[in-house]
Every structure is written in C-alpha cells, then in structure tokens.
Enzyme design. Structure first.
Site, mmCIF file in Angstrom:
data_model
loop_
_atom_site.group_PDB
_atom_site.id
_atom_site.type_symbol
_atom_site.label_atom_id
_atom_site.label_comp_id
_atom_site.label_asym_id
_atom_site.label_seq_id
_atom_site.Cartn_x
_atom_site.Cartn_y
_atom_site.Cartn_z
ATOM 1 N N SER A 23 -123.605 63.615 58.808
ATOM 2 C CA SER A 23 -122.363 64.118 59.385
ATOM 3 C C SER A 23 -121.168 63.606 58.595
ATOM 4 O O SER A 23 -121.217 62.521 58.011
ATOM 5 C CB SER A 23 -122.253 63.680 60.850
ATOM 6 O OG SER A 23 -121.233 64.405 61.485
ATOM 7 N N GLU A 79 -126.142 76.143 45.892
ATOM 8 C CA GLU A 79 -126.317 76.903 47.139
ATOM 9 C C GLU A 79 -125.838 78.334 46.936
ATOM 10 O O GLU A 79 -126.247 79.258 47.648
ATOM 11 C CB GLU A 79 -125.515 76.212 48.257
ATOM 12 C CG GLU A 79 -125.858 76.707 49.643
ATOM 13 C CD GLU A 79 -125.108 75.960 50.747
ATOM 14 O OE1 GLU A 79 -124.366 74.998 50.451
ATOM 15 O OE2 GLU A 79 -125.273 76.360 51.904
HETATM 16 C C1 6MZ Z 1 -122.871 73.265 52.975
HETATM 17 C C2 6MZ Z 1 -122.826 72.644 55.188
HETATM 18 C C3 6MZ Z 1 -123.732 73.681 55.519
HETATM 19 O O1 6MZ Z 1 -120.684 67.163 59.075
HETATM 20 O O2 6MZ Z 1 -119.350 68.027 60.978
HETATM 21 N N1 6MZ Z 1 -122.521 72.002 56.329
HETATM 22 N N2 6MZ Z 1 -122.415 72.442 53.926
HETATM 23 N N3 6MZ Z 1 -123.724 74.280 53.221
HETATM 24 C C4 6MZ Z 1 -124.161 74.531 54.471
HETATM 25 N N4 6MZ Z 1 -124.975 75.618 54.652
HETATM 26 C C5 6MZ Z 1 -124.922 76.491 55.765
HETATM 27 N N5 6MZ Z 1 -123.990 73.596 56.837
HETATM 28 C C6 6MZ Z 1 -123.243 72.563 57.314
HETATM 29 O O3 6MZ Z 1 -121.498 69.185 60.316
HETATM 30 C C7 6MZ Z 1 -120.871 70.371 59.891
HETATM 31 C C8 6MZ Z 1 -120.527 70.278 58.423
HETATM 32 O O4 6MZ Z 1 -121.726 70.220 57.646
HETATM 33 C C9 6MZ Z 1 -121.556 70.884 56.394
HETATM 34 C C10 6MZ Z 1 -120.124 71.396 56.373
HETATM 35 O O5 6MZ Z 1 -119.293 70.454 55.729
HETATM 36 C C11 6MZ Z 1 -119.785 71.489 57.867
HETATM 37 O O6 6MZ Z 1 -118.399 71.426 58.127
HETATM 38 P P1 6MZ Z 1 -120.736 67.775 60.432
HETATM 39 O O7 6MZ Z 1 -121.581 67.007 61.394
#
Ligand code: 6MZ
Length: 345
Positions: A98, A203
C-alpha cells in the site's frame, strides 16, 4: 472433490495485492455508511463481471476509494477485513502492499498510515487468523524522486522496528505517468538497505527503456511484465535478462483483462512465461476493484490453459520460493503444503 472446493481448499500464496484495490463490497458498504455525504455508490468502486475499463478509468476508481479511506480507523478496518478475506479464501501467506498517504483533513500521516496497517496485521494474528502477512511499502511512480526517497526512508525505519513485518518496497501507480530513471536512486537505496523490491514493469507497451533500466537493479520480483516478451512488442534481450536472473513474475489475469491491457484470458502472457518454465505467481492485484479472489484466479488459469489439479498444486507450491519472508517461513509453508496435500488428492 468438487472443482470449486478444490480451488478454495488449495493452500495459496498471494504476493501482489494493493490494499485499497482489495477492499470487498461488504467493506465498501461500511465505508459508504460512515461517509454518506460523499455520495459514493458501490458501482463507482468496482468493475463487475464482463465489464472492461481503460487503465485510466481503473485509476479513477482508486481515487474514489481513497476518498472513502482517509482515517486511521478506516485503514484499520480495511486492512483487517482484507486480511481475513484472504485467509477465508485459503491464502496462507500474504504480502500486502500500500502507498502511505497523508490526509491533512483527518491528521493521517504517512507514518501513522504504515503503523495502522501493521496494527491490523498484528490484530489478525492475535485473533488467530490462519495466515502469515507481510507488508510492502509502495512508491507511487507519479510522485517523483523526493517522495520516493521519503517513502524508502520510512520503509527502512519500519523494516527495523516492525518485527519483520515490513519486508520490501513496491513500485506501482499509473504507468503512463513518470519515469523509472527518476526513481532509480530511491530503489537502489532500498535494495542496499536490505529491502526486497517488487516493481511493476512493462504494464503498458512503450516502456522498454524503463524496463531495461530497472532490470539492472535487479528487482526481486516483477509485477505484470505484460509487454516484456517479443510477441507483444517487447524484446528477447529483456526476456533473457529476466530468465537469466530468474526473477519471478506476479501475474494477475482478471486485472489485465478488465483493465484492457490484454485482449482476453487465452492471450494472457501467463502462457508465454509458464511454457518457458519461468517462475510465475498467480495473484489478484485488486480483488475488490476487479471483483475476484485468488481461488478464482487459479481456476481461470487452469480452465484457460488446461492445467491439471497436480499442475495447479505445483504452481501454488512454487510460489513459496518467491516470497520475501525469511527462510524459516518458507520452510513452515512447505510443511503446511505437505500436510495439506493428502486432503486434496
Ligand atoms: C499500477 C496499481 C494497479 O496503494 O492505495 N495500483 N498500480 N497498476 C495497477 N494495475 C491495475 N492497481 C493498483 O492501493 C491502490 C493503489 O495501488 C496502485 C495504484 O497506485 C493505486 O492508487 P493503495 O493501497
């Protein structure tokens, strides 16, 4: 044994789960009732069956969830619920990741953010949840050099004070924003201090230079790696580096299909890396946003690519070698897998 039961009972390792992307519908309802003035509906925080979005739209969904999760109390509830849901799905070892956030309105700081996630992990342990949980502190790539360094400093601090719960750093965030070269010093610093690195790589197409640069670190695991191989515009030299350094790849099938970076399940790059015999780990990415769970992801991989139950078992067992937790934890997990094998076969 019924097929659904097999996948639920299969002991599993989850290594790529973003906390705020993993929030279930039930927890979202609780958050919405805490903050009715935000006028957020559940349809704004999840991408349902058969729906697809652009990656851009996925990132909009995270912004909505972040509005709902902005106090210590929210984070404690969200992290506790997410951990228990993974445990109920048969996940025996989880690495949650996170991005620490500060929220001026509520007094949340990046430090209390991490402390609260750690508190949730300890609480679940005390309450007897059958799951070993570790934490990766995430760097959001859009925030640049300074914030990345600040995040790594925090991760280093918690690596020393969290009783082994903070084990690494993740690089994630909108892949169309920012460049890895600006984050390299922070990632190198993290690595030098003993934190493990899991980096989102390729990605989207057109990140070949960045991937090449970041592979020189090298990372300990790769997230997605969707466009690394030549069949989709990547390069053989990138593949060779990943293979030579045996860097495991975290693969999230539903996330990539719903986020429209792969055209359909059967064209998922799982096939490419699995056929190479390269270490791959099936993961959920954002089980709440993409409405899935790890059992379902294993089942989808098996039905799409014709894997037997034995092959699926091997895949879940092989994930143990890819964890960032210490050797002793790997041994404990191997024993758990050995104990559970006769119940499934
Ligand atoms: C890149 C992603 C993601 O950190 O607030 N996040 N980053 N590619 C993806 N593919 C779909 N999915 C999630 O969780 C949300 C954050 O995780 C990353 C992004 O920065 C998103 O804001 P946390 O717990």
């Amino acid at each position: 044994m019924d097929n659904d039961v097999f996948y639920r009972e299969l002991p599993k390792v989850e290594l790529h789960a973003h906390l705020n992307g993993s929030v279930s519908a039930q927890t979202i309802e609780k958050l919405i009732s805490r903050k009715p003035h935000l006028n957020i509906e559940h349809s704004m925080t999840a991408i349902g069956k058969g729906q697809r979005r652009t990656l851009d739209e996925c990132f909009e969904v995270f912004r909505v969830i972040h509005k709902l999760v902005d106090t210590e109390e929210d984070i404690l509830m969200v992290a506790t619920d997410v951990i228990k849901e993974f445990a109920a799905d048969g996940v025996k070892y989880l690495e949650l990741r996170s991005t620490p956030r500060e929220e001026r309105d509520t007094g949340l700081t990046k430090k209390t953010y991490i402390e609260t996630v750690i508190k949730a992990i300890q609480k679940c342990k005390e309450e007897g949840a059958d799951i070993d949980v570790r934490f990766l502190v995430a760097i959001d790539r859009r925030n640049g050099t300074e914030v990345a360094l600040e995040t790594v400093n925090l991760a280093e601090e918690f690596m020393l004070s969290s009783d082994g719960l903070v084990v690494g750093v993740d690089l994630s965030g909108d892949p169309t924003v920012g460049h890895g070269k600006d984050l390299l010093p922070a990632l190198q610093k993290a690595k030098n201090s003993g934190l493990k690195l899991s980096l989102h790589l390729s990605e989207i197409p057109s990140q070949l230079d960045e991937s090449d640069l970041l592979l020189s670190l090298p990372p300990d695991r790769i997230g997605h790696g969707t466009f690394l191989h030549p069949e989709v515009g990547g390069s053989q030299s990138l593949v060779n580096k990943v293979v030579q350094k045996k860097i495991p790849i975290e693969l999230c099938l539903t996330s990539n299909v719903k986020g429209n970076t792969v055209p359909c399940y059967s064209k998922h790059h799982f096939k490419y890396w699995y056929e190479l015999g390269h270490p791959t780990v099936i993961c959920t990415d954002d089980k709440g946003v993409f409405c899935t769970d790890l059992s379902q992801e294993y089942q989808l991989a098996a039905s799409t690519f014709g894997l037997s139950h034995e092959a699926v078992w091997k895949l879940s067992q092989q994930a143990i070698d890819c964890i960032f937790g210490p050797e002793i934890v790997k041994q404990q997990l191997q024993e758990k897998w050995n104990d559970l094998h006769p119940q499934l076969f």
